[in-house]
Design an enzyme around this catalytic site. Sequence first.
Site, PDB file in Angstrom:
ATOM      1  N   SER A  31      37.768  42.624  43.694  1.00 33.93           N
ATOM      2  CA  SER A  31      36.497  41.894  43.746  1.00 33.93           C
ATOM      3  C   SER A  31      36.627  40.862  44.860  1.00 33.93           C
ATOM      4  CB  SER A  31      36.209  41.210  42.407  1.00 33.93           C
ATOM      5  OG  SER A  31      37.198  40.256  42.100  1.00 33.93           O
ATOM      6  N   HIS A  79      37.828  45.192  37.360  1.00 34.80           N
ATOM      7  CA  HIS A  79      39.229  45.431  36.990  1.00 34.80           C
ATOM      8  C   HIS A  79      39.396  46.380  35.809  1.00 34.80           C
ATOM      9  CE1 HIS A  79      40.381  41.315  38.938  1.00 34.80           C
ATOM     10  NE2 HIS A  79      40.013  42.228  39.822  1.00 34.80           N
ATOM     11  N   GLU A 101      37.249  38.253  33.933  1.00 39.44           N
ATOM     12  CA  GLU A 101      38.520  37.739  33.402  1.00 39.44           C
ATOM     13  C   GLU A 101      38.306  36.732  32.282  1.00 39.44           C
ATOM     14  OE1 GLU A 101      40.984  36.270  36.647  1.00 39.44           O
ATOM     15  OE2 GLU A 101      40.279  37.888  37.936  1.00 39.44           O
ATOM     16  N   GLU A 150      44.917  43.995  35.569  1.00 42.24           N
ATOM     17  CA  GLU A 150      45.768  42.802  35.543  1.00 42.24           C
ATOM     18  C   GLU A 150      46.556  42.688  34.244  1.00 42.24           C
ATOM     19  OE1 GLU A 150      43.566  39.345  36.777  1.00 42.24           O
ATOM     20  OE2 GLU A 150      43.279  40.172  38.786  1.00 42.24           O
ATOM     21  N   ASP A 178      36.706  33.855  34.471  1.00 43.13           N
ATOM     22  CA  ASP A 178      36.315  34.210  35.835  1.00 43.13           C
ATOM     23  C   ASP A 178      35.294  35.334  35.721  1.00 43.13           C
ATOM     24  OD1 ASP A 178      35.870  34.916  38.413  1.00 43.13           O
ATOM     25  OD2 ASP A 178      37.906  35.632  38.836  1.00 43.13           O
ATOM     26  N   GLU A 180      35.364  30.026  36.817  1.00 35.59           N
ATOM     27  CA  GLU A 180      35.536  30.409  38.231  1.00 35.59           C
ATOM     28  C   GLU A 180      34.427  31.391  38.601  1.00 35.59           C
ATOM     29  OE1 GLU A 180      39.396  32.262  38.817  1.00 35.59           O
ATOM     30  OE2 GLU A 180      38.596  33.494  40.443  1.00 35.59           O
ATOM     31  N   ASP A 201      35.987  30.913  44.103  1.00 38.83           N
ATOM     32  CA  ASP A 201      36.936  31.917  44.603  1.00 38.83           C
ATOM     33  C   ASP A 201      36.256  32.696  45.724  1.00 38.83           C
ATOM     34  OD1 ASP A 201      38.658  34.033  45.058  1.00 38.83           O
ATOM     35  OD2 ASP A 201      38.327  35.004  43.127  1.00 38.83           O
ATOM     36  N   LYS A 239      44.216  31.924  47.364  1.00 34.88           N
ATOM     37  CA  LYS A 239      44.858  33.228  47.546  1.00 34.88           C
ATOM     38  C   LYS A 239      45.255  33.357  49.019  1.00 34.88           C
ATOM     39  CE  LYS A 239      41.882  35.717  44.196  1.00 34.88           C
ATOM     40  NZ  LYS A 239      40.555  36.376  44.104  1.00 34.88           N
ATOM     41  N   HIS A 275      47.220  35.274  42.011  1.00 34.77           N
ATOM     42  CA  HIS A 275      47.611  36.639  42.395  1.00 34.77           C
ATOM     43  C   HIS A 275      46.357  37.419  42.824  1.00 34.77           C
ATOM     44  CE1 HIS A 275      46.342  38.498  38.327  1.00 34.77           C
ATOM     45  NE2 HIS A 275      45.594  37.480  38.647  1.00 34.77           N
ATOM     46  N   LYS A 312      47.242  31.507  38.113  1.00 38.04           N
ATOM     47  CA  LYS A 312      46.896  32.679  37.305  1.00 38.04           C
ATOM     48  C   LYS A 312      47.589  33.879  37.920  1.00 38.04           C
ATOM     49  CE  LYS A 312      42.444  34.258  39.246  1.00 38.04           C
ATOM     50  NZ  LYS A 312      41.079  34.710  38.932  1.00 38.04           N
TER      51      LYS A 312
HETATM   52  C1  PEP Z   1      39.854  37.234  41.194  1.00 38.77           C
HETATM   53  O1  PEP Z   1      38.669  37.563  41.368  1.00 38.77           O
HETATM   54  O2  PEP Z   1      40.131  36.060  40.956  1.00 38.77           O
HETATM   55  C2  PEP Z   1      40.915  38.244  41.307  1.00 38.77           C
HETATM   56  C3  PEP Z   1      42.201  37.917  41.128  1.00 38.77           C
HETATM   57  O3  PEP Z   1      40.517  39.515  41.536  1.00 38.77           O
HETATM   58  P1  PEP Z   1      40.745  40.352  42.878  1.00 38.77           P
HETATM   59  O4  PEP Z   1      42.177  40.182  43.268  1.00 38.77           O
HETATM   60  O5  PEP Z   1      40.381  41.740  42.492  1.00 38.77           O
HETATM   61  O6  PEP Z   1      39.822  39.729  43.889  1.00 38.77           O
HETATM   62 MG    MG Z   2      38.062  35.332  41.004  1.00 38.43          MG
END
Ligand code: PEP
Ligand code: MG
Length: 424
Positions: free
Chosen positions: A43, A158, A167, A208, A246, A288, A315, A340, A368, A391
């Site tokens: 995503s 996911h 999430e 995940e 999330d 989030e 995010d 990230k 992650h 996370k």
């Molecule tokens: C997220 O959206 O926070 C996530 C970890 O998903 P992705 O790595 O698929 O973006």
């Molecule tokens: Mg996210």
Amino acid sequence: MTLQIAQVNAVEILDSRACPTLAVTLTTNDGTRTRAGVPSGASTGSREAVELRDGDQSRYRGQGVLGAVGHVNDEIAQALAGHTFASAADVDRTLIELDGTDTKHRLGANALVGVSLAAWHLEAALAGTELWQHLAHSAGTEPRLPVPHFNVVNGGAHATNDLDFQEFMLAPLGAPSLAEAVRAGAEVYAQLRARLAAEGHATGLGDEGGFAPAIDRPEDVLQLLVDAITDAGYTPGRDGVAIALDPAASEFRQPDGLYRVAGQALSSDQLIDRYEAIIDRFPVWSIEDGLAEDDWPGWVRMTERLGDRVQIMGDDIFVTNPAIITEAISKKIANSALIKVNQIGTVTETLDAMRICREADYTQMVSHRSGETDDAFIADLVVGTGSGQIKSGAPARGERVAKYNRLIEITAAHPSLPYSLAAS
Ligand code: PEP
Ligand code: MG
């Protein structure tokens, strides 16, 4: 201390979703060698640094990364091997200049991030310090162990269930130590599995490592979590085990601008109303990506309405991009950022984004990706920068627990490291 790089090598390996990614190895003249695995999201925010995929449908459904591997082994290797760099940050600068694009689409953000992670590993190894200590030294930050956030129910991009929110995380805010927080996460996870099975739900896992039951209403999942927390002997809430969401709302926003949640079409304000009702009823402490990445007016209203009650984290809207975060801060959007490394492409730019958040008193959570390897760089990153939150998915599956286990090892070796959400 300088980095004298002798060899740069990349290979195409698999990530945790059976999808190709890169492993990058850097070697110095004296034989010091470090390796990095490249994560990859499902995503993704539209303004993330661009991951290079081959598009050759005869291999891995077009998802191969031989092009990115080739860039590392050819052009990047030529620019690095046989050269001396003042620091890992100097390597990052070279990578950014070599690529020469704003989005890193020429050489590929996946190629760049692999080399960048390996360079920071290398600099720490040459300095003879732990990676987290080295990152703290470079960033000028106070190391701190983070509160782990365990994603125990997976939906959205996911999982193949009908759950629109992506999430549902356990946040053991009341745990006295990192080790006790991990124990709480694992014990509630086990109780959740038992409860799901007892109620006739499937206990298969999403990307995940969280469960992916056929439930569509987020409130029904939240009730299951509260029950599992209680079953495991913990108190639901900030004194015990709280919950973080999330929704990853960009994924369920429709072309007409409405958000589709469990079969209902909601405006931004109706979705914010729904979050408010959720916060009234459940011990949710952080949300989030509650709205889509391009719904900036909605984000301003969500922050105004809910920002005093819960952490409002960006995010997909921020994509760890210093310029976007700076603009969002000036518009009073959110009060927290997800971090990230592969969204922006180098560790140096990531540290910059984190500094901007610190200076604006925005909280941060290091994250992650849904596609992961056994590389635990983010565990050292979150400790070294003292960010206070991480996370890494469920407390299950090797690529997820590699990060939690690294944190446990750090705390065991350094028991005096503080453990808390953020600097006090
Ligand atoms: C997220 O959206 O926070 C996530 C970890 O998903 P992705 O790595 O698929 O973006
Ligand atoms: Mg996210």
